[in-house]
Design a protein around this motif. Structure first.
Motif, mmCIF file in Angstrom:
data_model
loop_
_atom_site.group_PDB
_atom_site.id
_atom_site.type_symbol
_atom_site.label_atom_id
_atom_site.label_comp_id
_atom_site.label_asym_id
_atom_site.label_seq_id
_atom_site.Cartn_x
_atom_site.Cartn_y
_atom_site.Cartn_z
ATOM 1 N N GLN A 30 0.833 -1.190 0.000
ATOM 2 C CA GLN A 30 0.000 0.000 0.000
ATOM 3 C C GLN A 30 0.873 1.246 0.000
ATOM 4 O O GLN A 30 1.932 1.264 0.626
ATOM 5 C CB GLN A 30 -0.875 0.055 1.242
ATOM 6 N N VAL A 31 0.391 2.270 -0.676
ATOM 7 C CA VAL A 31 1.046 3.575 -0.648
ATOM 8 C C VAL A 31 0.170 4.484 0.198
ATOM 9 O O VAL A 31 -1.040 4.575 -0.020
ATOM 10 C CB VAL A 31 1.204 4.158 -2.071
ATOM 11 N N LYS A 32 0.802 5.140 1.180
ATOM 12 C CA LYS A 32 0.075 6.080 2.042
ATOM 13 C C LYS A 32 0.670 7.468 1.879
ATOM 14 O O LYS A 32 1.884 7.627 1.757
ATOM 15 C CB LYS A 32 0.146 5.642 3.499
ATOM 16 N N PHE A 56 11.109 5.364 -10.341
ATOM 17 C CA PHE A 56 9.717 5.698 -10.078
ATOM 18 C C PHE A 56 8.973 4.489 -9.531
ATOM 19 O O PHE A 56 9.282 3.346 -9.874
ATOM 20 C CB PHE A 56 8.980 6.099 -11.369
ATOM 21 N N LEU A 57 7.960 4.774 -8.716
ATOM 22 C CA LEU A 57 6.961 3.781 -8.365
ATOM 23 C C LEU A 57 5.834 3.946 -9.370
ATOM 24 O O LEU A 57 5.457 5.074 -9.706
ATOM 25 C CB LEU A 57 6.390 4.046 -6.967
ATOM 26 N N ILE A 79 9.505 9.100 -1.286
ATOM 27 C CA ILE A 79 9.351 8.095 -0.228
ATOM 28 C C ILE A 79 9.960 8.600 1.077
ATOM 29 O O ILE A 79 11.092 9.059 1.108
ATOM 30 C CB ILE A 79 10.006 6.761 -0.632
ATOM 31 N N THR A 80 9.165 8.491 2.145
ATOM 32 C CA THR A 80 9.660 8.887 3.463
ATOM 33 C C THR A 80 9.898 7.689 4.370
ATOM 34 O O THR A 80 10.679 7.766 5.311
ATOM 35 C CB THR A 80 8.678 9.842 4.170
ATOM 36 N N ARG A 81 9.207 6.574 4.086
ATOM 37 C CA ARG A 81 9.362 5.386 4.926
ATOM 38 C C ARG A 81 8.848 4.169 4.174
ATOM 39 O O ARG A 81 7.880 4.255 3.421
ATOM 40 C CB ARG A 81 8.563 5.564 6.210
ATOM 41 N N GLU A 86 3.769 -1.264 3.684
ATOM 42 C CA GLU A 86 3.418 -0.002 3.049
ATOM 43 C C GLU A 86 4.631 0.835 2.669
ATOM 44 O O GLU A 86 5.737 0.622 3.159
ATOM 45 C CB GLU A 86 2.484 0.816 3.932
ATOM 46 N N VAL A 87 4.342 1.798 1.792
ATOM 47 C CA VAL A 87 5.317 2.791 1.368
ATOM 48 C C VAL A 87 4.678 4.146 1.649
ATOM 49 O O VAL A 87 3.590 4.439 1.155
ATOM 50 C CB VAL A 87 5.626 2.665 -0.143
#
Length: 137
Positions: A30-32, A56-57, A79-81, A86-87
């Motif tokens: 999941q991307v948040k 790139f994602l 991206i931060t984490r 999740e990403v």
């Protein structure tokens, strides 16, 4: 002046290759957004053929049961984490929804890449100010 980008980008799934460390393969996660809202899921990773780095994602979002789903490129610099499931990225869901549209015909178009990087506020991967931030490799 930016140096020309001589790399071609390919979806990792099309190359027959894998990520060296399977724990770093974020496809399906999941991307948040920065507010913790679910944006979508990582459908694929775009890698450059010269440096073999993820650039790139490819994120699928919206729709219902695969219908009406849209896709977006999100630079890995956002991206931060990364966790097992999740990403997290440093942008809002609305910002991502308004990003330049995904066009598979433009996967290797430098102007398209520059537009995406500019939209998100990052330097393109071929420029001196580029920083991949939170993504390994």
């Amino acid at each position: 002046m930016m140096a020309p980008n001589t790399s071609a980008l390919s979806k990792l799934s099309d190359t027959g290759k894998t990520v060296a460390d399977s724990a770093e393969d974020v496809r399906g996660r999941q991307v948040k957004d920065k507010d913790g809202e679910v944006v979508g899921k990582v459908a694929d990773l775009l890698i450059d053929d010269r440096d073999r780095k993820v650039r790139f994602l490819l994120v699928e979002h919206g729709g219902f049961l695969g219908f009406g789903e849209t896709k977006s490129f999100i630079p890995v610099a956002a991206i931060t984490r990364i966790t097992e499931d999740e990403v997290d990225i440093n942008h809002t869901r609305d910002h991502i929804a308004a990003a330049p549209g995904y066009d598979p015909e433009l996967v290797n178009d430098q102007t398209y890449h520059a537009d995406i990087y500019g939209y998100y506020g990052y330097a393109p991967f071929w420029s001196p100010g580029y920083s991949p931030r939170g993504f390994p490799g």
